[in-house]
Design a protein around this motif. Structure first.
Motif, short mmCIF file in Angstrom:
data_model
loop_
_atom_site.label_atom_id
_atom_site.label_comp_id
_atom_site.label_asym_id
_atom_site.label_seq_id
_atom_site.Cartn_x
_atom_site.Cartn_y
_atom_site.Cartn_z
N LEU A 62 -62.43 7.12 34.16
CA LEU A 62 -61.56 8.05 33.45
C LEU A 62 -60.30 7.35 32.95
N TYR A 91 -61.28 5.05 30.00
CA TYR A 91 -61.54 5.77 28.74
C TYR A 91 -60.27 6.40 28.18
N ASN A 92 -59.38 6.87 29.03
CA ASN A 92 -58.11 7.42 28.54
C ASN A 92 -57.29 6.33 27.87
N GLN A 100 -63.97 10.50 23.89
CA GLN A 100 -63.64 11.82 24.44
C GLN A 100 -64.84 12.41 25.19
N ILE A 129 -64.82 10.87 28.55
CA ILE A 129 -63.74 11.47 29.34
C ILE A 129 -64.19 12.83 29.88
N GLN A 179 -64.54 13.78 33.86
CA GLN A 179 -63.74 14.90 34.38
C GLN A 179 -64.66 15.96 35.00
#
Length: 136
Positions: A100, A103-104, A120, A123, A127
């Motif tokens: 996470l 990727y952020n 996205q 992500i 999540q």
């Protein structure tokens, strides 16, 4: 429940047939929201988002994480083509959190809209995986 009051469930991932058995009910994370399927459900085809798959069979409930894919219901047969299927005990929270973060960071530095969309989706998947693990 009698055998004719059951649904025939098949869950397939890219690697293998994950499940093939009669079940009483299936609940899944659809793209438009969570929904349940009982015997006699209307025929549908839907995309599924990263989230949960809950299978009830003989008063036992089995839960798994689904990375996305498609579901088709025809008569009393459910076919799920999943991009990924993982049991709660096989989810490593620290690995998910690392992915996470990665990727952020990639999203923040990306300027290409297509790349941003792909990032996205990753992500959203991690999540959802963390949320699934924390709730199961």
């Amino acid at each position: 429940m009698a055998e004719e009051d059951k649904l025939n469930l098949e869950v397939v991932s890219p690697e293998k047939m994950v499940i093939s058995k009669p079940v009483d009910m299936v609940t899944i994370s659809g793209t438009e929201g969570d929904f349940g399927i009982l015997p006699g459900h209307a025929a549908i085809v839907s995309s599924i988002r990263p989230g949960f798959l809950e299978i009830e069979a003989d008063k036992e409930i089995e839960k798994m994480f689904i990375g996305g894919g498609f579901i088709e219901v025809l008569e009393d047969k459910i076919s799920i083509l999943a991009t990924e299927v993982v049991s709660a005990e096989n989810i490593d929270l620290s690995l998910c959190e690392d992915q996470l973060d990665k990727y952020n960071s990639n999203l923040a530095s990306s300027e290409n809209e297509v790349d941003k969309e792909i990032i996205q989706k990753s992500i959203d998947k991690y999540q959802a995986m963390i949320e699934f693990k924390n709730n199961n």
